[in-house]
Enzyme design. Structure first.
Site, PDB file in Angstrom:
ATOM      1  N   ASN A 248      44.255  35.716  35.154  1.00 20.22           N
ATOM      2  CA  ASN A 248      42.916  36.176  35.545  1.00 20.22           C
ATOM      3  C   ASN A 248      43.019  36.770  36.948  1.00 20.22           C
ATOM      4  O   ASN A 248      43.153  36.035  37.925  1.00 20.22           O
ATOM      5  CB  ASN A 248      41.967  34.955  35.519  1.00 20.22           C
TER       6      ASN A 248
ATOM      7  N   HIS B 121      33.476  31.374  33.443  1.00 19.54           N
ATOM      8  CA  HIS B 121      34.336  30.942  34.548  1.00 19.54           C
ATOM      9  C   HIS B 121      33.463  30.309  35.627  1.00 19.54           C
ATOM     10  O   HIS B 121      32.338  30.743  35.870  1.00 19.54           O
ATOM     11  CB  HIS B 121      35.111  32.143  35.108  1.00 19.54           C
TER      12      HIS B 121
ATOM     13  N   LYS C 124      40.761  38.191  38.617  1.00 14.72           N
ATOM     14  CA  LYS C 124      39.498  38.087  39.368  1.00 14.72           C
ATOM     15  C   LYS C 124      39.181  39.445  40.024  1.00 14.72           C
ATOM     16  O   LYS C 124      39.518  40.478  39.446  1.00 14.72           O
ATOM     17  CB  LYS C 124      39.584  36.945  40.377  1.00 14.72           C
TER      18      LYS C 124
ATOM     19  N   SER D 202      45.286  26.298  40.118  1.00 15.53           N
ATOM     20  CA  SER D 202      46.497  26.178  40.945  1.00 15.53           C
ATOM     21  C   SER D 202      47.776  25.995  40.133  1.00 15.53           C
ATOM     22  O   SER D 202      48.690  25.285  40.562  1.00 15.53           O
ATOM     23  CB  SER D 202      46.347  25.050  41.972  1.00 15.53           C
TER      24      SER D 202
ATOM     25  N   GLY E 279      42.348  27.654  43.158  1.00 19.32           N
ATOM     26  CA  GLY E 279      42.690  28.301  44.417  1.00 19.32           C
ATOM     27  C   GLY E 279      42.940  27.346  45.563  1.00 19.32           C
ATOM     28  O   GLY E 279      43.102  27.776  46.709  1.00 19.32           O
TER      29      GLY E 279
ATOM     30  N   GLU F  86      33.460  30.522  38.703  1.00 18.63           N
ATOM     31  CA  GLU F  86      33.004  31.444  39.755  1.00 18.63           C
ATOM     32  C   GLU F  86      31.767  32.213  39.298  1.00 18.63           C
ATOM     33  O   GLU F  86      30.914  32.567  40.107  1.00 18.63           O
ATOM     34  CB  GLU F  86      34.159  32.368  40.164  1.00 18.63           C
TER      35      GLU F  86
ATOM     36  N   GLU G  17      39.154  24.035  33.668  1.00 22.01           N
ATOM     37  CA  GLU G  17      39.488  24.371  35.050  1.00 22.01           C
ATOM     38  C   GLU G  17      38.646  23.524  35.999  1.00 22.01           C
ATOM     39  O   GLU G  17      37.480  23.847  36.255  1.00 22.01           O
ATOM     40  CB  GLU G  17      39.205  25.852  35.313  1.00 22.01           C
TER      41      GLU G  17
HETATM   42  P1  PGA Z   1      43.985  29.732  40.501  1.00 22.88           P
HETATM   43  O1  PGA Z   1      42.726  30.191  39.637  1.00 22.88           O
HETATM   44  O2  PGA Z   1      45.181  29.748  39.590  1.00 22.88           O
HETATM   45  O3  PGA Z   1      44.093  30.755  41.609  1.00 22.88           O
HETATM   46  O4  PGA Z   1      43.710  28.359  41.007  1.00 22.88           O
HETATM   47  C1  PGA Z   1      42.574  29.781  38.299  1.00 22.88           C
HETATM   48  C2  PGA Z   1      41.325  30.376  37.716  1.00 22.88           C
HETATM   49  O5  PGA Z   1      40.282  30.399  38.376  1.00 22.88           O
HETATM   50  O6  PGA Z   1      41.344  30.848  36.555  1.00 22.88           O
END
Ligand code: PGA
Length: 257
Positions: free
Chosen positions: A11, A98, A13, A214, A174, A100, A168
């Site tokens: 992803n 997601h 983003k 992560s 992140g 976010e 997640e």
């Molecule tokens: P990350 O994000 O691997 O940077 O922690 C995962 C995600 O939000 O899909």
């Protein structure tokens, strides 16, 4: 339970310009030259890059996904992008719900459910994301939160053939933090049991449940061979072909070096 073929989806983003497409070409080349991972591989760039990414990936084993869709087909919804438009641009899947989007855009379970239905309508696989916040985690509410999100976000029409669940934990995204493998196993087993209650044992035993948050080349082997984990949704580490391939390589036999 029959073996479920893992999926590793990247992803991107809100990252990536035309110049970044070189990473996709690099990934494609690595997958051809080095041992081929025994897993399905997908990259989800921003919508602006889908058409060009589809050209770079044409004829490869790397699938193309999108990061969000509008629930409706078309109409007066400025800035909206429908699932049909994503399919037209070359996507075969779309991430919905997601954290976010749930947090930044106030997306509810009902909206996520409608977006998953939009994905099916357009012939796309829906990657439905769920996950608890740090506060919910600290309060011991993880399983209750996940049950509610799954009940609200997963449509009755969902089938293992066109639906992927991504767990997640918001606090792991992140941050460099990850749950322990034992916690991941408990949560993924719980998610499968809720999916079984919602859709039946047949669908739940075949459904892919990805871990996200992560995931890096350094922890992938620890996190991805946990029971009931059928792959990963990868954010930051999917932006560089070398890192993403490093994660995929845990599915190579013998492991890629
Ligand atoms: P990350 O994000 O691997 O940077 O922690 C995962 C995600 O939000 O899909």
């Amino acid at each position: 339970m029959t073996a479920i073929r893992p999926l590793v989806a990247g992803n991107w983003k809100m990252n990536g310009l035309g110049s970044t497409l070189g990473e996709l070409a690099d990934l494609r080349a690595r997958m051809k030259a080095a041992p081929v991972p025994d897993a399905d591989v997908m990259v989800c760039p921003p919508a602006t890059l889908l058409t060009r990414a589809a050209e770079v990936l044409d004829g490869s084993d790397i699938a193309l996904g999108a990061q969000d869709c509008h629930p409706l087909v078309s109409g007066a919804h400025t800035g909206g992008i429908s699932a049909e438009m994503l399919a037209d641009a070359g996507a075969t899947a779309v991430i919905v719900g997601h954290s976010e989007r749930r947090i930044d855009h106030g997306e509810t379970d009902a909206l996520v459910n409608a977006k998953a239905l939009a994905a099916y309508r357009a012939g796309l696989t829906a990657i439905i994301c769920v996950g608890e916040t740090e506060a919910q985690h600290q309060d011991g509410k993880t399983l209750d939160v996940l049950r509610g999100q799954l009940q609200g976000s997963v449509p009755e029409e969902a089938r293992a053939a066109d639906t992927v669940i991504a767990y997640e934990p918001v606090w792991a995204i992140g941050s460099g933090l990850t749950p322990t493998p034992a916690d991941v196993a408990e949560v993924h087993g719980f998610i499968r049991s809720v999916v079984s209650q919602l859709l039946g044992e047949g669908e739940s035993s075949a459904m892919r449940i990805l871990y996200g948050g992560s995931v890096k080349p350094t922890n992938a082997s620890e996190l991805l061979f946990v029971p009931d984990v059928n792959g990963a949704l990868v954010g930051g580490a999917s932006l560089k072909a070398s890192d993403f391939y490093g994660i995929l390589s845990v599915y190579c036999d013998p492991p890629a070096t």
